[in-house]
Design an enzyme around this catalytic site. Structure first.
Site, PDB file in Angstrom:
ATOM      1  N   ASN A   9       0.856  -1.194   0.000  1.00 18.32           N
ATOM      2  CA  ASN A   9       0.000   0.000   0.000  1.00 18.32           C
ATOM      3  C   ASN A   9       0.895   1.248   0.000  1.00 18.32           C
ATOM      4  OD1 ASN A   9      -1.435   2.252   1.083  1.00 18.32           O
ATOM      5  ND2 ASN A   9      -3.069   0.875   1.714  1.00 18.32           N
ATOM      6  N   HIS A  12       0.861   6.205   1.913  1.00 21.64           N
ATOM      7  CA  HIS A  12       1.658   7.115   2.745  1.00 21.64           C
ATOM      8  C   HIS A  12       2.676   7.917   1.947  1.00 21.64           C
ATOM      9  CE1 HIS A  12      -0.210   5.995   6.405  1.00 21.64           C
ATOM     10  NE2 HIS A  12       0.098   4.724   6.274  1.00 21.64           N
ATOM     11  N   HIS A  45      -5.743   3.539  -1.642  1.00 24.58           N
ATOM     12  CA  HIS A  45      -7.055   3.841  -1.072  1.00 24.58           C
ATOM     13  C   HIS A  45      -7.449   5.248  -1.533  1.00 24.58           C
ATOM     14  CE1 HIS A  45      -9.666   4.072   2.872  1.00 24.58           C
ATOM     15  NE2 HIS A  45     -10.366   4.346   1.780  1.00 24.58           N
ATOM     16  N   ARG A  47      -9.654   7.897  -0.899  1.00 24.68           N
ATOM     17  CA  ARG A  47     -10.621   8.306   0.124  1.00 24.68           C
ATOM     18  C   ARG A  47     -11.506   9.419  -0.405  1.00 24.68           C
ATOM     19  NH1 ARG A  47      -8.925   6.309   5.501  1.00 24.68           N
ATOM     20  NH2 ARG A  47     -10.684   7.461   6.311  1.00 24.68           N
ATOM     21  N   ARG A  51      -7.332  12.618   0.889  1.00 26.93           N
ATOM     22  CA  ARG A  51      -6.246  13.094   1.770  1.00 26.93           C
ATOM     23  C   ARG A  51      -4.877  12.566   1.345  1.00 26.93           C
ATOM     24  NH1 ARG A  51      -7.514   9.858   7.355  1.00 26.93           N
ATOM     25  NH2 ARG A  51      -9.531  10.813   7.076  1.00 26.93           N
ATOM     26  N   GLU A  72      -8.791   0.348  -2.800  1.00 25.37           N
ATOM     27  CA  GLU A  72      -9.629   0.355  -1.595  1.00 25.37           C
ATOM     28  C   GLU A  72     -10.543   1.562  -1.691  1.00 25.37           C
ATOM     29  OE1 GLU A  72      -7.098   0.657   1.767  1.00 25.37           O
ATOM     30  OE2 GLU A  72      -6.253  -1.331   1.501  1.00 25.37           O
ATOM     31  N   THR A 103      -8.377   3.257   8.547  1.00 26.18           N
ATOM     32  CA  THR A 103      -9.617   2.478   8.536  1.00 26.18           C
ATOM     33  C   THR A 103      -9.774   1.756   9.877  1.00 26.18           C
ATOM     34  OG1 THR A 103      -9.124   2.147   6.218  1.00 26.18           O
ATOM     35  CG2 THR A 103     -10.948   0.885   7.121  1.00 26.18           C
ATOM     36  N   GLU A 153     -11.093  -9.563   3.038  1.00 25.89           N
ATOM     37  CA  GLU A 153      -9.825  -9.173   3.667  1.00 25.89           C
ATOM     38  C   GLU A 153     -10.095  -9.049   5.155  1.00 25.89           C
ATOM     39  OE1 GLU A 153      -7.150  -6.592   1.716  1.00 25.89           O
ATOM     40  OE2 GLU A 153      -6.447  -5.675   3.565  1.00 25.89           O
ATOM     41  N   HIS A 193      -3.723  -4.798   7.790  1.00 22.26           N
ATOM     42  CA  HIS A 193      -3.822  -3.690   8.734  1.00 22.26           C
ATOM     43  C   HIS A 193      -2.873  -3.882   9.910  1.00 22.26           C
ATOM     44  CE1 HIS A 193      -5.907   0.099   9.584  1.00 22.26           C
ATOM     45  NE2 HIS A 193      -5.375  -0.101  10.754  1.00 22.26           N
TER      46      HIS A 193
HETATM   47  N1  PXP Z   1      -5.964  -3.317   4.093  1.00 22.19           N
HETATM   48  C1  PXP Z   1      -6.930  -2.375   4.217  1.00 22.19           C
HETATM   49  C2  PXP Z   1      -8.307  -2.721   3.771  1.00 22.19           C
HETATM   50  C3  PXP Z   1      -6.642  -1.091   4.726  1.00 22.19           C
HETATM   51  O1  PXP Z   1      -7.612  -0.171   4.836  1.00 22.19           O
HETATM   52  C4  PXP Z   1      -5.308  -0.796   5.088  1.00 22.19           C
HETATM   53  C5  PXP Z   1      -4.968   0.570   5.594  1.00 22.19           C
HETATM   54  O2  PXP Z   1      -5.127   1.491   4.568  1.00 22.19           O
HETATM   55  C6  PXP Z   1      -4.340  -1.795   4.916  1.00 22.19           C
HETATM   56  C7  PXP Z   1      -4.693  -3.046   4.443  1.00 22.19           C
HETATM   57  C8  PXP Z   1      -2.895  -1.551   5.225  1.00 22.19           C
HETATM   58  O3  PXP Z   1      -2.743  -1.296   6.584  1.00 22.19           O
HETATM   59  P1  PXP Z   1      -1.349  -0.753   7.119  1.00 22.19           P
HETATM   60  O4  PXP Z   1      -1.079   0.541   6.422  1.00 22.19           O
HETATM   61  O5  PXP Z   1      -1.569  -0.614   8.582  1.00 22.19           O
HETATM   62  O6  PXP Z   1      -0.321  -1.798   6.759  1.00 22.19           O
END
Ligand code: PXP
Length: 243
Positions: A9, A12, A45, A47, A51, A72, A103, A153, A193
């Site tokens: 992901n 960030h 993601h 949003r 953001r 996402e 999330t 998931e 997550h």
């Molecule tokens: N999976 C989903 C559905 C999420 O919403 C997130 C956070 O955006 C992640 C995975 C990844 O989580 P993390 O950034 O804590 O590794």
């Protein structure tokens, strides 16, 4: 055992870029680097408040990458329209609250089935693999199967936040039972997550879990060891646990 996939992901990276309003660092460049070092797919993601990832990032990734993109998004009419036009490989439907930092908790697939059904149907109809981000709760998993989701998931936040030992083992047991349930309902099981080098291997060792999506830890770790090394190390610990 089925191989385990790593989705990275890159939200960030966009957060950091947006902090100064310019174009650096580029989430697409980070995606390319992650893919070159062991990621199987890229998760973004989009949003409602944009953001971090923006519409232009989604288009740039879709055009430039051949690897699967997992988008996402909240189950809204706006996002449904964007996804069906963009046609990513996969969409993960997540709950979204404006004030949240990230999330928080899974989707209420059982309680919101009526609202979710048309979105899942539209995405399925567009050939997009739909997953629902759910807590390891049997009622929610059964609702996902009834809705026609191809994957679930599992939200690993509570597990990752639990203190190592009894509390974490209890959460892991819930996730393992849920993963088996997801597979027996005929869906793919993913998880994500809060995963890091210690917690991701515990999920990678569960045969029914076929994909992990990881962002925050990898991007934080990239500050110290670089993104290529962090992704490669994550891949390594996952593979070792899978064997
Ligand atoms: N999976 C989903 C559905 C999420 O919403 C997130 C956070 O955006 C992640 C995975 C990844 O989580 P993390 O950034 O804590 O590794």
């Amino acid at each position: 055992m089925t191989p385990i996939r790593l989705g990275v992901n890159v939200d960030h990276v966009a957060t950091l870029r947006n902090a100064r309003g310019g174009s650096h660092p580029d989430p697409l460049a980070a995606a390319r680097l992650a893919l070159a070092n062991g990621a199987d797919s890229i998760t973004i993601h989009l949003r409602e408040d944009r953001r971090h990832i923006r519409d232009a990032d989604c288009h740039a990734m879709r055009e430039a990458l051949t690897a699967p993109i997992n988008l996402e998004m909240a189950a809204t009419a706006e996002m449904q329209a964007i996804a069906t036009a963009l046609r990513p490989h996969a969409c993960c439907l997540v709950p979204e609250r404006r004030a949240e930092l990230t999330t928080e908790g899974g989707l209420d697939a059982a309680g919101q089935a009526e609202a979710l059904a048309p979105v899942v149907a539209a995405l399925n109809g567009a050939g997009i693999r739909v997953s629902l981000f759910l807590d390891p709760d049997l009622r929610q998993l059964e609702a996902a199967a009834r809705l026609g989701a191809r994957a679930v998931e599992l939200h690993t936040g509570t597990f990752c936040e639990a203190a190592p030992g009894v509390a974490r083992n209890r959460e892991l047991a819930r996730l393992v039972a849920a993963a088996r349930q997801v597979a027996s309902l005929g869906m793919e099981c993913h998880a994500g997550h809060g995963l890091d080098y210690d917690t991701a291997p515990l999920l990678a060792a569960v045969p029914e879990v076929v994909e992990l999506n990881i962002g925050h830890f990898l991007m934080g770790q990239a500050l110290f060891e670089g993104l290529p090394a962090a992704v490669a190390q994550m891949r390594r610990v996952m593979e070792e646990a899978r064997r």
